[in-house]
Motif scaffolding. Structure first.
Motif, PDB file in Angstrom:
ATOM      1  N   TYR A 127       0.852  -1.200   0.000  1.00  0.00           N
ATOM      2  CA  TYR A 127       0.000   0.000   0.000  1.00  0.00           C
ATOM      3  C   TYR A 127       0.888   1.251   0.000  1.00  0.00           C
ATOM      4  O   TYR A 127       1.451   1.631   1.019  1.00  0.00           O
ATOM      5  CB  TYR A 127      -0.955   0.010   1.206  1.00  0.00           C
ATOM      6  CG  TYR A 127      -1.871  -1.208   1.289  1.00  0.00           C
ATOM      7  CD1 TYR A 127      -2.093  -2.016   0.176  1.00  0.00           C
ATOM      8  CD2 TYR A 127      -2.516  -1.552   2.461  1.00  0.00           C
ATOM      9  CE1 TYR A 127      -2.917  -3.124   0.235  1.00  0.00           C
ATOM     10  CE2 TYR A 127      -3.352  -2.664   2.531  1.00  0.00           C
ATOM     11  CZ  TYR A 127      -3.533  -3.440   1.412  1.00  0.00           C
ATOM     12  OH  TYR A 127      -4.353  -4.545   1.479  1.00  0.00           O
TER      13      TYR A 127
ATOM     14  N   LEU B  46     -17.393  -2.893   1.474  1.00  0.00           N
ATOM     15  CA  LEU B  46     -18.149  -1.729   0.963  1.00  0.00           C
ATOM     16  C   LEU B  46     -17.835  -1.459  -0.505  1.00  0.00           C
ATOM     17  O   LEU B  46     -18.247  -0.427  -1.046  1.00  0.00           O
ATOM     18  CB  LEU B  46     -17.838  -0.482   1.795  1.00  0.00           C
ATOM     19  CG  LEU B  46     -18.159  -0.576   3.289  1.00  0.00           C
ATOM     20  CD1 LEU B  46     -17.825   0.730   4.007  1.00  0.00           C
ATOM     21  CD2 LEU B  46     -19.631  -0.928   3.503  1.00  0.00           C
ATOM     22  N   GLU B  47     -17.117  -2.385  -1.150  1.00  0.00           N
ATOM     23  CA  GLU B  47     -16.701  -2.172  -2.547  1.00  0.00           C
ATOM     24  C   GLU B  47     -16.105  -0.768  -2.722  1.00  0.00           C
ATOM     25  O   GLU B  47     -16.523   0.022  -3.569  1.00  0.00           O
ATOM     26  CB  GLU B  47     -17.850  -2.433  -3.522  1.00  0.00           C
ATOM     27  CG  GLU B  47     -18.312  -3.881  -3.531  1.00  0.00           C
ATOM     28  CD  GLU B  47     -17.290  -4.883  -4.079  1.00  0.00           C
ATOM     29  OE1 GLU B  47     -16.296  -4.455  -4.695  1.00  0.00           O
ATOM     30  OE2 GLU B  47     -17.492  -6.104  -3.879  1.00  0.00           O
TER      31      GLU B  47
ATOM     32  N   SER C 150     -21.624   2.227   0.270  1.00  0.00           N
ATOM     33  CA  SER C 150     -21.905   3.129   1.396  1.00  0.00           C
ATOM     34  C   SER C 150     -23.157   3.954   1.121  1.00  0.00           C
ATOM     35  O   SER C 150     -23.695   4.581   2.025  1.00  0.00           O
ATOM     36  CB  SER C 150     -20.725   4.086   1.622  1.00  0.00           C
ATOM     37  OG  SER C 150     -20.653   5.025   0.558  1.00  0.00           O
TER      38      SER C 150
ATOM     39  N   THR D 235     -11.333   6.177   6.575  1.00  0.00           N
ATOM     40  CA  THR D 235     -10.686   7.386   6.072  1.00  0.00           C
ATOM     41  C   THR D 235     -11.110   8.633   6.841  1.00  0.00           C
ATOM     42  O   THR D 235     -10.497   9.686   6.656  1.00  0.00           O
ATOM     43  CB  THR D 235     -11.060   7.589   4.581  1.00  0.00           C
ATOM     44  OG1 THR D 235     -12.495   7.481   4.449  1.00  0.00           O
ATOM     45  CG2 THR D 235     -10.405   6.533   3.700  1.00  0.00           C
TER      46      THR D 235
ATOM     47  N   TYR E 134     -16.371   7.634  10.724  1.00  0.00           N
ATOM     48  CA  TYR E 134     -16.639   6.237  10.363  1.00  0.00           C
ATOM     49  C   TYR E 134     -16.440   5.291  11.545  1.00  0.00           C
ATOM     50  O   TYR E 134     -16.953   4.169  11.528  1.00  0.00           O
ATOM     51  CB  TYR E 134     -15.750   5.790   9.204  1.00  0.00           C
ATOM     52  CG  TYR E 134     -16.088   6.437   7.868  1.00  0.00           C
ATOM     53  CD1 TYR E 134     -17.316   7.059   7.658  1.00  0.00           C
ATOM     54  CD2 TYR E 134     -15.174   6.441   6.826  1.00  0.00           C
ATOM     55  CE1 TYR E 134     -17.619   7.663   6.448  1.00  0.00           C
ATOM     56  CE2 TYR E 134     -15.475   7.032   5.606  1.00  0.00           C
ATOM     57  CZ  TYR E 134     -16.695   7.648   5.428  1.00  0.00           C
ATOM     58  OH  TYR E 134     -16.987   8.224   4.229  1.00  0.00           O
TER      59      TYR E 134
HETATM   60  N1  LIG Z   1      -5.697  -8.725   0.752  1.00  0.00           N
HETATM   61  C1  LIG Z   1      -6.017  -7.994  -0.291  1.00  0.00           C
HETATM   62  O1  LIG Z   1      -5.688  -8.313  -1.442  1.00  0.00           O
HETATM   63  C2  LIG Z   1      -6.819  -6.743  -0.071  1.00  0.00           C
HETATM   64  C3  LIG Z   1      -7.412  -6.098  -1.161  1.00  0.00           C
HETATM   65  C4  LIG Z   1      -8.177  -4.975  -0.917  1.00  0.00           C
HETATM   66  C5  LIG Z   1      -8.313  -4.470   0.384  1.00  0.00           C
HETATM   67  N2  LIG Z   1      -7.684  -5.096   1.418  1.00  0.00           N
HETATM   68  C6  LIG Z   1      -7.784  -4.592   2.814  1.00  0.00           C
HETATM   69  O2  LIG Z   1      -9.153  -4.387   3.120  1.00  0.00           O
HETATM   70  C7  LIG Z   1      -9.366  -3.027   3.493  1.00  0.00           C
HETATM   71  C8  LIG Z   1     -10.752  -2.606   3.090  1.00  0.00           C
HETATM   72  O3  LIG Z   1     -10.868  -2.509   1.680  1.00  0.00           O
HETATM   73  P1  LIG Z   1     -10.935  -1.110   0.939  1.00  0.00           P
HETATM   74  O4  LIG Z   1     -10.394  -0.063   1.841  1.00  0.00           O
HETATM   75  O5  LIG Z   1     -10.306  -1.299  -0.405  1.00  0.00           O
HETATM   76  O6  LIG Z   1     -12.473  -0.914   0.664  1.00  0.00           O
HETATM   77  P2  LIG Z   1     -13.808  -0.864   1.563  1.00  0.00           P
HETATM   78  O7  LIG Z   1     -13.548  -1.158   2.989  1.00  0.00           O
HETATM   79  O8  LIG Z   1     -14.812  -1.668   0.830  1.00  0.00           O
HETATM   80  O9  LIG Z   1     -14.236   0.662   1.376  1.00  0.00           O
HETATM   81  C9  LIG Z   1     -13.531   1.688   2.013  1.00  0.00           C
HETATM   82  C10 LIG Z   1     -14.220   3.011   1.697  1.00  0.00           C
HETATM   83  O10 LIG Z   1     -15.557   2.976   2.169  1.00  0.00           O
HETATM   84  C11 LIG Z   1     -15.918   4.212   2.724  1.00  0.00           C
HETATM   85  N3  LIG Z   1     -16.333   3.972   4.122  1.00  0.00           N
HETATM   86  C12 LIG Z   1     -15.690   3.288   5.081  1.00  0.00           C
HETATM   87  N4  LIG Z   1     -16.419   3.245   6.225  1.00  0.00           N
HETATM   88  C13 LIG Z   1     -17.570   3.914   5.959  1.00  0.00           C
HETATM   89  C14 LIG Z   1     -18.725   4.206   6.726  1.00  0.00           C
HETATM   90  N5  LIG Z   1     -18.844   3.788   7.994  1.00  0.00           N
HETATM   91  N6  LIG Z   1     -19.717   4.909   6.157  1.00  0.00           N
HETATM   92  C15 LIG Z   1     -19.602   5.336   4.870  1.00  0.00           C
HETATM   93  N7  LIG Z   1     -18.543   5.076   4.089  1.00  0.00           N
HETATM   94  C16 LIG Z   1     -17.530   4.379   4.625  1.00  0.00           C
HETATM   95  C17 LIG Z   1     -14.700   5.133   2.610  1.00  0.00           C
HETATM   96  O11 LIG Z   1     -14.896   5.903   1.432  1.00  0.00           O
HETATM   97  P3  LIG Z   1     -14.460   7.451   1.340  1.00  0.00           P
HETATM   98  O12 LIG Z   1     -12.973   7.468   1.604  1.00  0.00           O
HETATM   99  O13 LIG Z   1     -14.830   7.816  -0.040  1.00  0.00           O
HETATM  100  O14 LIG Z   1     -15.215   8.193   2.399  1.00  0.00           O
HETATM  101  C18 LIG Z   1     -13.552   4.156   2.432  1.00  0.00           C
HETATM  102  O15 LIG Z   1     -12.501   4.674   1.674  1.00  0.00           O
HETATM  103  C19 LIG Z   1      -8.215  -2.267   2.829  1.00  0.00           C
HETATM  104  O16 LIG Z   1      -8.011  -0.982   3.427  1.00  0.00           O
HETATM  105  C20 LIG Z   1      -7.086  -3.247   3.046  1.00  0.00           C
HETATM  106  O17 LIG Z   1      -6.613  -3.153   4.371  1.00  0.00           O
HETATM  107  C21 LIG Z   1      -6.959  -6.244   1.214  1.00  0.00           C
END
Ligand SMILES: NC(=O)c1ccc[n+]([C@@H]2O[C@H](COP(=O)([O-])OP(=O)(O)OC[C@H]3O[C@@H](n4cnc5c(N)ncnc54)[C@H](OP(=O)(O)O)[C@@H]3O)[C@@H](O)[C@H]2O)c1
Length: 313
Positions: free
Chosen positions: A54, A199-200, A205, A269, A273
Motif C-alpha cells: 500500500y 463496501l466495494e 456506502s 478514512t 466512520y
Molecule cells: N488482501 C487484499 O488483497 C486486499 C485487497 C483490498 C483491500 N484489502 C484490505 O481491506 C481493506 C478494506 O478494503 P478497501 O479499503 O479497499 O475498501 P472498503 O472497505 O470496501 O471501502 C472503504 C471506503 O468505504 C468508505 N467507508 C468506510 N467506512 C464507511 C462508513 N462507515 N460509512 C460510509 N462510508 C464508509 C470510505 O470511502 P471514502 O474514503 O470515499 O469516504 C472508504 O474509503 C483495505 O483498506 C485493506 O486493508 C486487502
C-alpha cells in the motif's frame, strides 16, 4: 475472531495514496488520520490491516507513526508479504518482514499474510522461521482458493504450524469465497475469515451515485463509476433496511458480512466512520433482510472481482 474482542478490523490501503498513485483519491495526511486512530483505539477497534504494497510502504509508515503513542499490546498489526515485490535474495520473506517491522515501529506482527498465491510452494515455507522466532504470531493467506489454502496449511504443518486466517474479497456484490465453500471450510477448521472490500471501496456506502461519482483520477473511479447505475437499486435497498435500525447503507453492508460469520476489514478514512463501524457491529439483520439484499445484489449483474484476483471457483 481469536485473540481479540474486535468484531471489525480496520483497513489502511487508502492511507498509502501518493500523488503518483491514487487508488482512492483521498490524499490523507497524518493530521486527518490521527483522530481516526485515536477514536478507533478508544472504541476498542484495535486490529489494523496494512501491507508494504500500500503506497510502497507509505501506509505502514503512517500507521506505525500514528500508533506510536499506544502500548504495543493494546493493538494488533496485520501486514503482508507481497510476492510481486520480492527480489531474488535467499531470504525474501524475512527481508520484506524486516522492512515492515521498521516502518511500523515494532518487533513483531500479529498476523502476517501471504498477499496472494503467486507461488504457494516457493513462498509459504519462508513463513516458518518467522513463526519460530516469534516475529510473526500468526500466519494468514490472502486471495488463495480452497486448494491453495489447504496446500499452504500442509506446508506449515510440516513444522507444527497452521493457516490461522484467510483474507479474501467478500461483499454483497462478490461472494466467490462463499460459493467456493471457503467460508464453510474456515468455520469448520477454526480459521478466521477476514472479508475485504465489504463496501466495494465506498460504492455500497450509498454516498456515491451517478450524480456523485467516486473521486476523479482515482483507480476506484475507473473501476466502479461505470457500474453505479446498476447498483442503485441495491444501495436503495441497503438504505431501506437501514431505516428499520436507524443505520446507514454502509452499516447494513458491513452487518451483512458479519452475519455471514466473517470479520470485515473496513477501510477507514474519516473519524466519523469509527462510530459507524461500531453501529454496524451492533446490528443483527434478519434472515429476510439477508435474502432481500442478496436478491437485489444478484439483480445488479455486476462483477467486482479485483484485477489482482483469480476466481475462487
Ligand atoms: N488482501 C487484499 O488483497 C486486499 C485487497 C483490498 C483491500 N484489502 C484490505 O481491506 C481493506 C478494506 O478494503 P478497501 O479499503 O479497499 O475498501 P472498503 O472497505 O470496501 O471501502 C472503504 C471506503 O468505504 C468508505 N467507508 C468506510 N467506512 C464507511 C462508513 N462507515 N460509512 C460510509 N462510508 C464508509 C470510505 O470511502 P471514502 O474514503 O470515499 O469516504 C472508504 O474509503 C483495505 O483498506 C485493506 O486493508 C486487502
Amino acid at each position: 475472531m481469536k485473540n481479540t474482542t474486535a468484531k471489525i478490523a480496520l483497513g489502511t490501503w487508502a492511507w498509502g495514496d501518493t500523488s503518483d498513485g491514487q487508488v482512492f483519491g483521498d490524499q490523507l495526511t497524518a493530521a486527518d488520520l490521527q483522530p481516526v486512530v485515536d477514536d478507533a483505539m478508544a472504541a476498542g477497534l484495535n486490529v489494523w490491516d496494512t501491507a508494504y504494497a500500500y503506497g510502497a510502504g507509505e501506509s505502514e509508515k503512517m500507521l506505525g507513526t500514528l500508533l506510536q503513542k499506544y502500548p504495543r499490546d493494546s493493538y494488533q498489526l496485520s501486514t503482508k508479504f507481497t510476492p510481486q515485490m520480492a527480489g531474488n535474495g535467499a531470504n525474501e520473506v524475512a527481508d520484506m518482514l524486516a522492512g515492515s517491522l521498521q516502518r511500523l515501529g515494532t518487533d513483531y506482527i500479529d498476523i502476517y499474510w501471504i498477499h496472494n498465491p503467486a507461488d504457494v510452494e516457493k513462498w509459504t515455507p519462508g513463513l516458518i522461521p518467522l513463526l519460530q522466532s516469534g516475529k510473526v504470531k500468526r500466519v494468514g493467506v490472502s486471495n488463495h482458493n480452497l486448494a491453495q489454502i489447504k496446500r499452504a496449511d500442509e506446508i506449515l504443518a510440516t513444522a507444527g504450524f497452521h493457516v490461522s486466517a484467510v483474507q479474501n474479497h467478500f461483499s454483497l456484490l462478490y461472494r466467490s469465497s462463499e460459493e467456493a465453500g471457503i467460508l464453510d471450510y474456515c468455520r469448520d477448521h477454526d480459521i478466521d475469515f477476514f472479508a475485504y472490500m465489504v463496501l466495494e471501496q465506498g460504492v455500497l456506502s450509498g454516498r456515491y451515485d451517478v450524480q456523485h461519482p467516486l473521486p476523479a483520477g482515482s483507480m476506484r473511479a475507473q473501476v466502479y463509476n461505470q457500474v453505479l447505475p446498476q447498483v442503485e437499486d441495491l444501495t436503495a435497498g441497503l438504505t431501506k433496511v437501514g431505516a428499520k435500525y436507524d443505520a446507514s447503507a454502509a452499516e447494513v453492508a458491513t452487518a451483512y458480512a458479519l452475519a455471514k460469520g466473517t470479520t470485515p476489514i473496513i477501510g477507514v478514512t474519516k473519524p466519523k466512520y469509527i462510530a459507524s463501524e461500531l453501529k454496524a457491529a451492533s446490528l443483527t439483520l434478519t434472515p429476510a433482510d439477508l435474502t432481500d439484499l442478496e436478491t437485489l445484489a444478484a439483480a445488479t449483474h455486476v462483477d467486482t472481482k479485483g484485477s489482482w484476483e483469480a476466481p475462487m471457483v
